[in-house]
Design a protein around this motif. Structure first.
Motif, mmCIF file in Angstrom:
data_model
loop_
_atom_site.group_PDB
_atom_site.id
_atom_site.type_symbol
_atom_site.label_atom_id
_atom_site.label_comp_id
_atom_site.label_asym_id
_atom_site.label_seq_id
_atom_site.Cartn_x
_atom_site.Cartn_y
_atom_site.Cartn_z
ATOM 1 N N ASN A 137 -36.582 31.434 9.470
ATOM 2 C CA ASN A 137 -36.156 30.462 10.638
ATOM 3 C C ASN A 137 -34.788 30.794 11.153
ATOM 4 O OD1 ASN A 137 -37.930 28.213 11.796
ATOM 5 N ND2 ASN A 137 -38.674 28.443 9.816
ATOM 6 N N THR A 161 -34.351 20.891 12.192
ATOM 7 C CA THR A 161 -35.631 21.309 12.410
ATOM 8 C C THR A 161 -36.258 21.887 10.853
ATOM 9 O OG1 THR A 161 -35.387 21.974 14.626
ATOM 10 C CG2 THR A 161 -37.323 22.902 13.633
ATOM 11 N N ASN A 165 -39.071 20.132 8.462
ATOM 12 C CA ASN A 165 -40.296 20.865 8.217
ATOM 13 C C ASN A 165 -41.363 20.281 7.246
ATOM 14 O OD1 ASN A 165 -42.097 22.992 7.179
ATOM 15 N ND2 ASN A 165 -41.190 24.335 8.648
#
Length: 304
Positions: A137, A161, A165
């Motif tokens: 990511n 983010t 997860n």
């Protein structure tokens, strides 16, 4: 080959069934996005907690996986960058090639690991994805900033983010649970085991339902290049690095399986949000998922 095929045929049969049901509009177009969300946020985290919490993973395996995953991602990133120097694709196209060459489908990987190698491999695979997901990511976000540059990267949002997860949360929670050796009360087993059993079949059905076959019309060189890199070069490189680092046993098979997977369905969302070529990304995802039906049995049989 026979053992690999026997394990992988049900995986891809469920994917194809999901595509068929979606095309038949059954049980309804609104069902599949909700099913994918439910699987991602509830079923898979529950399975990871249950499987990892029940496993006994040697501490050395964590360090070995960390080292080989970082090396593998680093070498593959360099290869993709070198290829871009030759092809000179526009930034949006290169972003899709980059994601298609490195990212992996977690749902397919977890199903294949469990069916091919058992719960111990499933636990090792969960540790590997807890390492690889945040790394990929970060790399992909950085790549988008460099080649598309729609403004400064909001790193706080990116890290938030990643931290939220559900697959990482489930993997870390399960790893800690298993490391401490708390075990599961029968009542908790009765709660987690059914959720765990639901995760893989529903997850694979949603992978199939999410395929966009129309995006494969006029398949292009970026689709071909990213597919060769991801489905063929990546697993060969994984086997070579595992041998170079002196890894043995189940951990080698897990690393090769991780590398042999088709790219992630979530790559399409990232491409759409950050200004990438979303239609090309959809083609890469769909094409690789279908090609993996043939490449995974071959690569795993040759490299294991």
């Amino acid at each position: 080959m026979d053992v690999v095929l026997q394990a992988l045929v049900p995986v891809f049969a469920l994917i194809l069934l999901g595509q068929f049901l979606r095309r038949m509009h059954f049980p309804g177009d609104g069902f599949w996005p909700l099913a994918e969300r439910f699987t991602y946020y509830v079923l898979f985290p529950a399975m990871l907690v249950f499987k990892l919490g029940s496993a006994s993973i040697p501490p050395s395996a964590y360090g070995q996986l960390l080292f080989v995953v970082f090396a593998l991602v680093g070498v593959m990133t360099l290869q993709v960058v070198v290829i871009q120097l030759f092809w000179k694709w526009p930034g949006a196209v290169f972003s899709s090639v980059f994601q298609g060459s490195l990212r992996f489908n977690t749902f397919v990987g977890l199903a294949a690991a469990g069916l091919l190698l058992g719960d111990e491999a499933l636990s090792l695979f969960a540790v590997a994805i807890a390492i690889m997901i945040p790394l990929l990511n970060l790399l992909c976000i950085l790549m988008f900033a460099l080649v598309i540059g729609q403004g400064p990267v909001q790193w706080r949002s990116v890290f938030g983010t990643i931290i939220r997860n559900p697959l990482i949360i489930g993997s870390l929670a399960g790893a800690v649970w298993g490391f401490v050796g708390l075990g599961f009360h029968p009542l908790l087993v009765g709660f987690l085991a059914p959720l765990s059993s639901m995760a893989l079949p529903l997850g694979l059905l949603t992978v199939g339902a999410g395929l966009q076959l129309k995006a494969l019309r006029g398949a292009s060189m970026p689709i071909a290049v990213s597919s060769v890199l991801k489905l063929c070069v990546f697993p060969v490189l994984a086997a070579a690095l595992a041998s170079l680092f002196g890894l043995e046993g189940l951990i080698v098979k897990v690393v090769i399986l991780l590398a042999a997977l088709p790219t992630a369905s979530s790559a399409y969302i990232l491409a759409r949000q950050l200004g990438g070529d979303a239609s090309l990304m959809a083609g890469i995802i769909s094409g690789q998922t279908l090609l993996a039906m043939f490449t995974m049995p071959v690569m795993l049989s040759l490299l294991w």
